[in-house]
Write a protein that holds these residues in place. Structure first.
Motif, PDB file in Angstrom:
ATOM      1  N   SER A  55       0.804  -1.229   0.000  1.00 52.57           N
ATOM      2  CA  SER A  55       0.000   0.000   0.000  1.00 52.57           C
ATOM      3  C   SER A  55       0.838   1.281   0.000  1.00 52.57           C
ATOM      4  O   SER A  55       0.398   2.312   0.492  1.00 52.57           O
ATOM      5  N   ILE A  56       2.026   1.230  -0.576  1.00 54.09           N
ATOM      6  CA  ILE A  56       2.907   2.396  -0.587  1.00 54.09           C
ATOM      7  C   ILE A  56       2.387   3.422  -1.586  1.00 54.09           C
ATOM      8  O   ILE A  56       2.186   3.124  -2.757  1.00 54.09           O
ATOM      9  N   LYS A  57       2.169   4.623  -1.077  1.00 55.41           N
ATOM     10  CA  LYS A  57       1.721   5.729  -1.907  1.00 55.41           C
ATOM     11  C   LYS A  57       2.930   6.386  -2.576  1.00 55.41           C
ATOM     12  O   LYS A  57       2.892   6.702  -3.755  1.00 55.41           O
ATOM     13  N   SER A  58       4.018   6.566  -1.827  1.00 56.58           N
ATOM     14  CA  SER A  58       5.245   7.149  -2.369  1.00 56.58           C
ATOM     15  C   SER A  58       6.392   6.855  -1.412  1.00 56.58           C
ATOM     16  O   SER A  58       6.172   6.509  -0.253  1.00 56.58           O
ATOM     17  N   TYR A  59       7.600   6.980  -1.937  1.00 57.09           N
ATOM     18  CA  TYR A  59       8.771   6.924  -1.072  1.00 57.09           C
ATOM     19  C   TYR A  59       9.867   7.770  -1.686  1.00 57.09           C
ATOM     20  O   TYR A  59       9.860   8.064  -2.880  1.00 57.09           O
ATOM     21  N   SER A  60      10.791   8.183  -0.823  1.00 60.22           N
ATOM     22  CA  SER A  60      11.927   8.972  -1.285  1.00 60.22           C
ATOM     23  C   SER A  60      13.184   8.415  -0.639  1.00 60.22           C
ATOM     24  O   SER A  60      13.141   7.822   0.436  1.00 60.22           O
ATOM     25  N   LEU A  61      14.297   8.600  -1.333  1.00 59.21           N
ATOM     26  CA  LEU A  61      15.574   8.050  -0.894  1.00 59.21           C
ATOM     27  C   LEU A  61      16.659   9.100  -1.108  1.00 59.21           C
ATOM     28  O   LEU A  61      16.808   9.621  -2.208  1.00 59.21           O
ATOM     29  N   GLU A  70       5.688   6.633   2.483  1.00 53.30           N
ATOM     30  CA  GLU A  70       4.333   7.062   2.814  1.00 53.30           C
ATOM     31  C   GLU A  70       3.356   5.975   2.358  1.00 53.30           C
ATOM     32  O   GLU A  70       3.322   5.643   1.173  1.00 53.30           O
ATOM     33  N   LEU A  71       2.613   5.432   3.291  1.00 53.75           N
ATOM     34  CA  LEU A  71       1.574   4.458   2.957  1.00 53.75           C
ATOM     35  C   LEU A  71       0.250   5.187   2.741  1.00 53.75           C
ATOM     36  O   LEU A  71       0.066   6.309   3.229  1.00 53.75           O
ATOM     37  N   ALA A  72      -0.659   4.547   2.051  1.00 47.60           N
ATOM     38  CA  ALA A  72      -1.987   5.128   1.860  1.00 47.60           C
ATOM     39  C   ALA A  72      -2.661   5.339   3.215  1.00 47.60           C
ATOM     40  O   ALA A  72      -3.345   6.330   3.436  1.00 47.60           O
ATOM     41  N   LYS A  73      -2.441   4.402   4.135  1.00 42.85           N
ATOM     42  CA  LYS A  73      -2.952   4.497   5.506  1.00 42.85           C
ATOM     43  C   LYS A  73      -2.226   3.461   6.355  1.00 42.85           C
ATOM     44  O   LYS A  73      -1.626   2.522   5.820  1.00 42.85           O
ATOM     45  N   GLN A  78       0.338  -9.939   8.635  1.00 36.44           N
ATOM     46  CA  GLN A  78       0.664 -11.108   9.447  1.00 36.44           C
ATOM     47  C   GLN A  78       1.831 -11.851   8.807  1.00 36.44           C
ATOM     48  O   GLN A  78       1.710 -12.384   7.712  1.00 36.44           O
ATOM     49  N   PHE A  79       2.974 -11.824   9.467  1.00 30.71           N
ATOM     50  CA  PHE A  79       4.125 -12.644   9.083  1.00 30.71           C
ATOM     51  C   PHE A  79       4.218 -13.731  10.147  1.00 30.71           C
ATOM     52  O   PHE A  79       3.194 -14.222  10.612  1.00 30.71           O
ATOM     53  N   ASP A  80       5.423 -14.069  10.550  1.00 30.34           N
ATOM     54  CA  ASP A  80       5.621 -14.954  11.684  1.00 30.34           C
ATOM     55  C   ASP A  80       5.026 -14.277  12.932  1.00 30.34           C
ATOM     56  O   ASP A  80       4.567 -14.927  13.847  1.00 30.34           O
ATOM     57  N   TYR A  81       5.067 -12.935  12.928  1.00 31.56           N
ATOM     58  CA  TYR A  81       4.470 -12.098  13.962  1.00 31.56           C
ATOM     59  C   TYR A  81       3.521 -11.118  13.280  1.00 31.56           C
ATOM     60  O   TYR A  81       3.676 -10.828  12.102  1.00 31.56           O
ATOM     61  N   LEU A  82       2.580 -10.600  14.028  1.00 29.44           N
ATOM     62  CA  LEU A  82       1.716  -9.551  13.503  1.00 29.44           C
ATOM     63  C   LEU A  82       2.525  -8.249  13.494  1.00 29.44           C
ATOM     64  O   LEU A  82       3.154  -7.890  14.488  1.00 29.44           O
ATOM     65  N   VAL A  83       2.501  -7.549  12.361  1.00 22.12           N
ATOM     66  CA  VAL A  83       3.293  -6.331  12.200  1.00 22.12           C
ATOM     67  C   VAL A  83       2.368  -5.170  11.864  1.00 22.12           C
ATOM     68  O   VAL A  83       1.453  -5.318  11.053  1.00 22.12           O
ATOM     69  N   TYR A  84       2.622  -4.032  12.505  1.00 20.56           N
ATOM     70  CA  TYR A  84       1.857  -2.813  12.265  1.00 20.56           C
ATOM     71  C   TYR A  84       2.759  -1.805  11.557  1.00 20.56           C
ATOM     72  O   TYR A  84       3.880  -1.541  11.999  1.00 20.56           O
ATOM     73  N   TYR A  85       2.280  -1.282  10.439  1.00 18.13           N
ATOM     74  CA  TYR A  85       2.991  -0.245   9.691  1.00 18.13           C
ATOM     75  C   TYR A  85       2.265   1.076   9.887  1.00 18.13           C
ATOM     76  O   TYR A  85       1.079   1.182   9.566  1.00 18.13           O
ATOM     77  N   GLU A  86       2.958   2.072  10.402  1.00 21.98           N
ATOM     78  CA  GLU A  86       2.376   3.411  10.509  1.00 21.98           C
ATOM     79  C   GLU A  86       2.282   4.013   9.117  1.00 21.98           C
ATOM     80  O   GLU A  86       2.887   3.500   8.169  1.00 21.98           O
ATOM     81  N   LYS A  87       1.581   5.124   8.999  1.00 21.02           N
ATOM     82  CA  LYS A  87       1.410   5.769   7.694  1.00 21.02           C
ATOM     83  C   LYS A  87       2.750   6.261   7.142  1.00 21.02           C
ATOM     84  O   LYS A  87       2.984   6.237   5.945  1.00 21.02           O
ATOM     85  N   THR A  88       3.664   6.689   8.013  1.00 17.46           N
ATOM     86  CA  THR A  88       4.987   7.150   7.594  1.00 17.46           C
ATOM     87  C   THR A  88       6.055   6.277   8.233  1.00 17.46           C
ATOM     88  O   THR A  88       6.047   6.064   9.446  1.00 17.46           O
ATOM     89  N   ILE A  89       6.962   5.775   7.407  1.00 14.48           N
ATOM     90  CA  ILE A  89       8.066   4.924   7.869  1.00 14.48           C
ATOM     91  C   ILE A  89       9.358   5.597   7.422  1.00 14.48           C
ATOM     92  O   ILE A  89       9.480   6.000   6.260  1.00 14.48           O
ATOM     93  N   THR A  90      10.311   5.718   8.340  1.00 14.53           N
ATOM     94  CA  THR A  90      11.600   6.321   7.999  1.00 14.53           C
ATOM     95  C   THR A  90      12.728   5.427   8.475  1.00 14.53           C
ATOM     96  O   THR A  90      12.552   4.582   9.343  1.00 14.53           O
TER      97      THR A  90
END
Length: 172
Positions: A55-61, A70-73, A78-90
């Motif tokens: 669900s990646i809306k955009s990213y910059s490097l 930036e994710l859409a939301k 669910q991987f081996d563990y449940l993972v939560y992605y915030e709207k912005t990841i850095t």
């Protein structure tokens, strides 16, 4: 440096400030929007393509490896563990690892913990290491061979999807 406040000096000061702003914009704008999918960028750095959701809306490097995704939301995977992605990841990417990571949490038992880094073995092995503070968790890299689908909420669906993925993975 002392400037007198006559017309020419104020104009000169404005020109100097304008040049400084343009230069600082150039330095700060090294964070360039990427044209390639993030999965290709991850592969270029020797990392599995499934570390980030679909669900990646955009990213910059930036040139120094700093990135912003930036994710859409916000969402869950669910991987081996449940993972939560915030709207912005850095974070900062270099060959085989991501450091200074923020915006990703994993649920271990009943506690959500911040994932602060990810690293693969060099030379490559079948494992990836997730950093949670000073602790590392070793997980099979096969969980991250495909780009995962983000889910809006928790529920039975991600868990069933994970069980299906394990069945398929174990058959191959």
């Amino acid at each position: 440096m002392v400037f007198r406040m006559d017309g020419r000096r104020v104009l000169g000061l404005a020109a100097v400030l304008g040049i400084l702003l343009m230069v600082s914009d150039c330095i700060e704008v090294n964070l360039v929007s990427a044209d390639q999918p993030i999965s290709e960028m991850l592969a270029k750095y020797g990392l599995p393509i499934g570390l980030m959701p679909d669900s990646i809306k955009s990213y910059s490097l930036a040139d120094d490896g700093r990135f912003k995704v930036e994710l859409a939301k916000p969402c869950y995977v669910q991987f081996d563990y449940l993972v939560y992605y915030e709207k912005t990841i850095t974070g900062k990417v270099s060959y085989g690892k991501i450091t200074d990571l923020s915006g990703i949490q994993a649920k271990q038992f009943f506690i959500w913990v911040d994932v602060t880094g990810m690293e693969v073995d060099l030379p490559a092995s079948d494992y990836i290491y997730f950093k949670v503070g000073i602790i590392s968790k070793k997980i099979e890299i096969s969980w991250f061979e495909t780009v995962p689908t983000c889910k809006d909420k928790l529920g039975k669906e991600p868990c069933n999807e994970a069980k299906s993925a394990v069945s398929l993975r174990d058959v191959q």
